[in-house]
Motif scaffolding. Structure first.
Motif, PDB file in Angstrom:
ATOM      1  N   GLN A 130     -39.274  37.790  16.176  1.00  0.00           N
ATOM      2  CA  GLN A 130     -37.836  37.564  16.397  1.00  0.00           C
ATOM      3  C   GLN A 130     -37.565  36.271  17.141  1.00  0.00           C
ATOM      4  N   ASN A 131     -38.568  35.731  17.809  1.00  0.00           N
ATOM      5  CA  ASN A 131     -38.367  34.481  18.554  1.00  0.00           C
ATOM      6  C   ASN A 131     -38.729  33.240  17.734  1.00  0.00           C
TER       7      ASN A 131
ATOM      8  N   ARG B  46     -38.907  31.044  13.706  1.00  0.00           N
ATOM      9  CA  ARG B  46     -38.511  30.823  12.322  1.00  0.00           C
ATOM     10  C   ARG B  46     -39.778  30.439  11.556  1.00  0.00           C
TER      11      ARG B  46
ATOM     12  N   SER C 146     -36.150  34.420   9.834  1.00  0.00           N
ATOM     13  CA  SER C 146     -35.432  33.926  11.005  1.00  0.00           C
ATOM     14  C   SER C 146     -35.094  35.118  11.890  1.00  0.00           C
ATOM     15  N   HIS C 147     -35.567  35.022  13.154  1.00  0.00           N
ATOM     16  CA  HIS C 147     -35.324  36.097  14.120  1.00  0.00           C
ATOM     17  C   HIS C 147     -35.832  37.446  13.585  1.00  0.00           C
TER      18      HIS C 147
END
Length: 308
Positions: A61-62, A64, A79-80
């Motif tokens: 989640q942190n 890309r 992404s995320h």
């Protein structure tokens, strides 16, 4: 006064740092080269490694993460922690590891052949950008060898040898060996495009003077398949009779004709002498019998006798 010689300067910190960076660079290049090429076969599952592993203290989640092919097709984009893009051709055939970002493709297709790029961003900073080349192979069929006799004589048999294989990738090399000795022959390839299966055919015209073993091999991307065929020289040759020379025939004919003419002339013109003592007794008896049966000759009566 003699001055003592100066000692060589000790290695500086800058030198050690430079050496350390050089070693790290070499190790990094080695790992990059090790991960650069991946090989897989059609129908199998391929694993394309990325250049970054997410620490266990964080999560996807942190970050890309982008996987793209030939900088044009987006295979996967996260992404995320959420999948935001995927090419239609790779849907339901791809997945990504959430920690080391490894891309899996299954089942493999020939069109998957190409260069892929893994890009990882952390807080808008690119922490990984690496290219991986994927080579896809497809197995060729076992080579099929046929031999057709085009001419035959007592000395040799002329044959056309054809070896063919199909359905493989990439473009193969086809070779032929006669009794384990390589020979050159004509080769042709057929493919709809650069990323389509190949059909390959090899042709050889061979004069067979004795039994020979033909081996056809198809080699592609480190793999090989081969087939052997024993060619036997035909032994049904009929040797025509050798005729005598023309002059001998003419001379023999003349001799035969002269011999026949000599016999005919001898039978016609030579006198026949038959001796009496050579005659059979039966012939003499028959001759005497014929003499006895003849009527007696009466004396002639004249007028003068009758008057007396």
């Amino acid at each position: 006064m003699v001055c003592p010689s100066a000692a060589p300067p000790a290695p500086t910190l800058r030198m050690w740092l430079g050496l350390g960076l050089f070693v790290l660079l070499c190790l990094g290049l080695g790992q990059a080269l090790e991960k650069k090429v991946v090989k897989s076969k059609v129908g199998e599952k391929a694993s394309l490694p990325c250049c970054y592993e997410i620490p266990h203290s964080e999560s996807l989640q942190n970050y890309r993460v982008y996987w793209q092919k030939n900088t044009m097709e987006v295979v996967l984009a996260y992404s995320h922690g959420e999948l935001i893009d995927s090419h239609t051709r790779y849907r339901n055939r791809t997945e990504m590891d959430p920690w080391n970002c490894t891309l899996w493709i299954s089942p493999m297709e020939i069109l998957d052949n190409g260069t892929y790029q893994c890009v990882v961003q952390h807080k808008s900073v690119v922490v990984c950008d690496e290219h991986v080349t994927l080579f896809v192979t497809a197995d060729f069929s076992k080579p099929d060898i046929t031999a057709e006799v085009t001419a035959s004589s007592c000395e040799s048999t002329e044959m056309v040898i054809i070896c063919s294989s199909h359905g493989g990738f990439p473009k193969p090399k086809i070779s032929v060996a006669l009794n384990n000795e390589s020979v050159e022959w004509n080769t042709s390839w057929v493919s709809e495009s650069s990323l389509s299966p190949y059909n390959v055919t090899g042709t050889l015209v061979l004069n067979v003077t004795k039994d020979v073993n033909v081996t056809c091999s198809v080699e592609y991307d480190g793999f090989a398949k081969s087939t052997s065929l024993l060619l036997e020289k035909t032994n049904d040759c009929v040797v025509p009779p050798v005729l005598p020379p023309y002059n001998v025939i003419i001379a023999s004919s003349i001799i035969v004709i002269i011999f026949i003419l000599a016999i005919a002339l001898a039978a016609r013109y030579l006198p026949r002498h038959v001796c009496s003592h050579c005659r059979k007794p039966q012939d003499l008896v028959e001759e005497g019998t014929k003499e006895g049966m003849k009527p007696p000759v009466s004396p002639k009566v004249t007028s003068e006798t009758s008057s007396v």
